[in-house]
Design an enzyme around this catalytic site. Structure first.
Site, PDB file in Angstrom:
ATOM      1  N   ARG A  79      53.302  57.426  41.486  1.00 58.31           N
ATOM      2  CA  ARG A  79      54.220  56.411  41.724  1.00 58.31           C
ATOM      3  C   ARG A  79      55.610  56.618  40.881  1.00 58.31           C
ATOM      4  NH1 ARG A  79      50.693  50.949  43.019  1.00 58.31           N
ATOM      5  NH2 ARG A  79      48.957  52.005  44.072  1.00 58.31           N
ATOM      6  N   LYS A 116      39.933  43.822  38.017  1.00 55.97           N
ATOM      7  CA  LYS A 116      40.961  43.354  39.172  1.00 55.97           C
ATOM      8  C   LYS A 116      40.537  44.006  40.448  1.00 55.97           C
ATOM      9  CE  LYS A 116      44.737  46.367  38.358  1.00 55.97           C
ATOM     10  NZ  LYS A 116      44.720  47.182  39.857  1.00 55.97           N
ATOM     11  N   ASP A 117      39.994  44.988  40.279  1.00 52.62           N
ATOM     12  CA  ASP A 117      39.432  45.662  41.718  1.00 52.62           C
ATOM     13  C   ASP A 117      37.980  45.338  42.347  1.00 52.62           C
ATOM     14  OD1 ASP A 117      41.886  47.139  41.648  1.00 52.62           O
ATOM     15  OD2 ASP A 117      40.986  48.913  40.886  1.00 52.62           O
ATOM     16  N   ARG A 127      50.553  39.818  46.028  1.00 56.90           N
ATOM     17  CA  ARG A 127      50.911  38.884  44.942  1.00 56.90           C
ATOM     18  C   ARG A 127      52.134  39.301  44.395  1.00 56.90           C
ATOM     19  NH1 ARG A 127      50.637  39.742  39.677  1.00 56.90           N
ATOM     20  NH2 ARG A 127      49.213  41.651  39.781  1.00 56.90           N
ATOM     21  N   ARG A 128      52.249  40.632  43.860  1.00 56.96           N
ATOM     22  CA  ARG A 128      53.500  41.256  43.189  1.00 56.96           C
ATOM     23  C   ARG A 128      54.570  40.869  44.267  1.00 56.96           C
ATOM     24  NH1 ARG A 128      50.317  46.356  40.584  1.00 56.96           N
ATOM     25  NH2 ARG A 128      49.548  45.389  38.909  1.00 56.96           N
ATOM     26  N   CYS A 156      41.777  39.872  50.201  1.00 56.34           N
ATOM     27  CA  CYS A 156      42.717  40.892  49.562  1.00 56.34           C
ATOM     28  C   CYS A 156      44.069  40.805  49.935  1.00 56.34           C
ATOM     29  CB  CYS A 156      41.977  42.222  49.856  1.00 56.34           C
ATOM     30  SG  CYS A 156      42.273  42.624  51.651  1.00 56.34           S
ATOM     31  N   ARG A 198      51.399  53.730  47.597  1.00 55.86           N
ATOM     32  CA  ARG A 198      50.180  54.287  47.169  1.00 55.86           C
ATOM     33  C   ARG A 198      50.233  55.382  46.206  1.00 55.86           C
ATOM     34  NH1 ARG A 198      45.684  53.831  50.157  1.00 55.86           N
ATOM     35  NH2 ARG A 198      44.648  54.783  48.496  1.00 55.86           N
TER      36      ARG A 198
END
Length: 326
Positions: free
Chosen positions: A155, A83-84, A131-132, A252, A149
């Site tokens: 996190r 995904k990156d 997106r999230r 992005c 981040r």
């Protein structure tokens, strides 16, 4: 191992998740080929710079240093979270394998074990993904969604310390580092489509046309070894998702979710484009036969059909999608 078969050098970032993913690939290569694999640590800009990923250049900041090291010949292969990985081709490099895929969806991790529906009004939820953010606000427009981040444990600690009430993460990362006990809710990929390639790993190798100090035969040997750990089901679904993302030419910061899943009729694909505030969305659902999407050309044709339908429904009005200029 003999002097004629040196160890494969696998370039990896230093984070726990990156090392875990690279270690999984190294173990698979040892089992499949009998060759030793050594990890080569590489530092990326994404590991040392601060600020939102979108402002730093997106998730591609984690990729560039790995690719540079591979092109120089500092290592023989690198492992990316797919995904990156930007969808544009890089001369001299190719995806040599897509190993077995981890769970593809997103999950909610909350301080009190609450799910999305039971979080209090105005709860602070952390996510650095447009997106999230859009998906969260589409379900719960009352939430306060803030960027975040740091690695997974950082996190989670920010949730425990009260800086956030909850965060959204990829389930795959939690599975790989053994943190699934922190999951309060799993979001199904059909109703909450993830990033293209989420849960999949991309093992990148040289094509043999680079200036790296090796013979074409050596590059061919590496590619042959790496290809042995490909999972054909993971390959067809993840690469179909990437084909749709490539056709969209989504930046992005574009809120786009794409999910391809094996289904009785072949491969079922969902693609959804959101406005940044989550208020509007355009969704396309298609099922393709396995034969239609097993090859690169077939995936490109399928992606063109899906993207044409998205644009016809107004997706370009919601997000920055360069592919709409075709």
């Amino acid at each position: 191992m003999t002097p004629e078969t040196p160890p494969l050098r696998l370039g990896t970032r230093a984070s726990l998740l990156a090392r875990t993913q690279s270690g999984t690939v190294a173990d698979a290569l040892r089992a499949a080929t009998g060759r030793e694999v050594e990890l080569v640590p590489i530092t990326t800009d994404g590991d040392v710079l601060t600020g939102p990923l979108a402002q730093l250049g997106g998730t591609g900041v984690f990729v560039a240093a790995l690719r540079d090291a591979l092109l120089r010949g500092d290592c023989d292969l690198v492992v990316h979270s797919m995904k990156d990985l930007p969808t544009g081709a890089v001369e001299g490099l190719e995806i040599g394998a897509v190993p077995e895929r981890a769970p593809v969806g997103d999950v909610l991790c909350s301080r009190d074990g609450l799910n999305l529906a039971t979080l209090p009004r105005g709860a602070v939820v952390g996510s650095g993904s447009p997106r999230r953010v859009a998906q969260l606000l589409r379900r719960r427009p009352d939430l306060v969604v803030r960027g975040i981040r740091g690695n997974v444990d950082t996190r989670l600690r920010k949730v425990d310390e009260g800086e956030y009430d909850a965060i959204v993460l990829a389930e795959a990362g939690l599975v790989r580092i053994g943190r699934t006990d922190r999951i309060a809710e799993r979001f199904g990929a059909d109703g909450w489509p993830p990033s293209a390639g989420q849960g999949a790993l991309a093992v990148e190798v040289r094509t043999g046309t680079t200036s790296a100090p090796e013979s074409a035969d050596a590059a061919d040997a590496v590619r042959a070894a790496v290809a042995r750990i490909t999972d054909v089901d993971a390959e067809v679904t993840a690469l179909l998702e990437r084909a749709v993302l490539r056709r969209l030419e989504a930046g992005c910061a574009a809120p786009v979710g794409i999910s391809a899943m094996l289904a009785p009729g072949g491969v079922a694909l969902v693609a959804e484009v959101y406005s940044l505030d989550g208020a509007r969305a355009v969704r396309v659902e298609r099922t393709f036969s396995r034969a239609e999407v097993d090859g690169e050309l077939g995936r490109a044709d399928a992606a063109a059909e899906v993207v044409d339908e998205l644009f016809a429904a107004g997706a370009a009005d919601l997000a920055d999608l360069a592919g709409s200029g075709r």
